[in-house]
Design a protein around this motif. Structure first.
Motif, mmCIF file in Angstrom:
data_model
loop_
_atom_site.group_PDB
_atom_site.id
_atom_site.type_symbol
_atom_site.label_atom_id
_atom_site.label_comp_id
_atom_site.label_asym_id
_atom_site.label_seq_id
_atom_site.Cartn_x
_atom_site.Cartn_y
_atom_site.Cartn_z
ATOM 1 N N LEU A 75 -14.078 13.723 -33.957
ATOM 2 C CA LEU A 75 -14.493 12.501 -33.546
ATOM 3 C C LEU A 75 -15.969 12.237 -34.327
ATOM 4 O O LEU A 75 -16.563 13.536 -35.488
ATOM 5 N N SER A 96 -11.780 9.428 -33.747
ATOM 6 C CA SER A 96 -12.036 8.890 -32.136
ATOM 7 C C SER A 96 -13.803 8.822 -33.068
ATOM 8 O O SER A 96 -14.990 9.287 -33.672
ATOM 9 N N THR A 97 -14.918 7.279 -32.285
ATOM 10 C CA THR A 97 -15.593 7.152 -32.324
ATOM 11 C C THR A 97 -16.521 7.326 -31.452
ATOM 12 O O THR A 97 -16.363 6.429 -29.505
ATOM 13 N N SER A 143 -6.749 13.137 -28.423
ATOM 14 C CA SER A 143 -7.181 12.524 -29.045
ATOM 15 C C SER A 143 -7.103 10.997 -28.479
ATOM 16 O O SER A 143 -7.767 9.861 -28.529
ATOM 17 N N GLN A 147 -12.213 9.901 -27.434
ATOM 18 C CA GLN A 147 -13.190 8.433 -27.755
ATOM 19 C C GLN A 147 -13.717 7.609 -26.321
ATOM 20 O O GLN A 147 -14.952 7.751 -26.435
ATOM 21 N N ALA A 150 -16.253 10.428 -25.100
ATOM 22 C CA ALA A 150 -17.730 11.008 -25.633
ATOM 23 C C ALA A 150 -18.178 9.897 -25.387
ATOM 24 O O ALA A 150 -19.839 9.601 -25.636
#
Length: 156
Positions: A75, A96-97, A143, A147, A150
């Motif tokens: 992340l 992930s972002t 995974s 994203q 978060a």
């Protein structure tokens, strides 16, 4: 990996707090696109004042995390608007972002007490989000779900 332009305040707070709160389950790192020579002294003060270890913290370039020998990131979180708007490197493994915009405490003007309070407020804001992250159920950390989880935390 927590990213901020100068890697001296918000991203440093996030790195140290995640390593503190993560209790070995999570490993935090931080970096910046134009890092300062060292972490902001008030960031280090705020962490130490709240019982968080500051040993080993340093301001570093995000290129340290782009090579094949870099730690694997699951992340990437930008914590400042400037870094979120920059063209970021291609991260190995395509993690992930998310963007967690936080006010920069180092821009606070005023006396020492006002500046210290700004760092403590930012520390508490980061801590609140990280407590949500470290307490996510395992399926949210996989995974395909990380994203979204978060990014939802950013709304708190």
């Amino acid at each position: 990996l927590f990213l901020c332009t100068h890697n001296s305040a918000r991203s440093i707070l996030a790195e140290a707090l995640l390593n503190h709160l993560g209790a070995g389950r999570f490993r935090g790192h931080s970096a910046g696109s134009s890092p300062k020579s060292q972490p902001h002294p008030l960031a280090l003060w705020a962490l130490a004042d709240h019982g968080v270890a500051v040993e080993g913290l340093s301001s570093k370039s995000w290129t340290a995390f782009t090579g094949t020998d870099a730690p694997k990131m699951d992340l990437i979180i930008t914590v400042c608007d400037a870094a979120a708007n920059e063209v970021c490197p291609v991260w190995p493994g395509h993690p992930s972002t998310a963007h967690w915009g936080l006010v920069d405490p180092s821009n606070t003007q005023g006396d020492e007490a006002s500046r210290r309070e700004a760092f403590v407020r930012t520390l508490h804001a980061v801590k609140q989000r990280l407590e949500l992250l470290v307490n996510l159920p395992q399926e949210a950390l996989e995974s395909g779900n990380l994203q979204a989880a978060a990014r939802n935390i950013a709304k708190t």
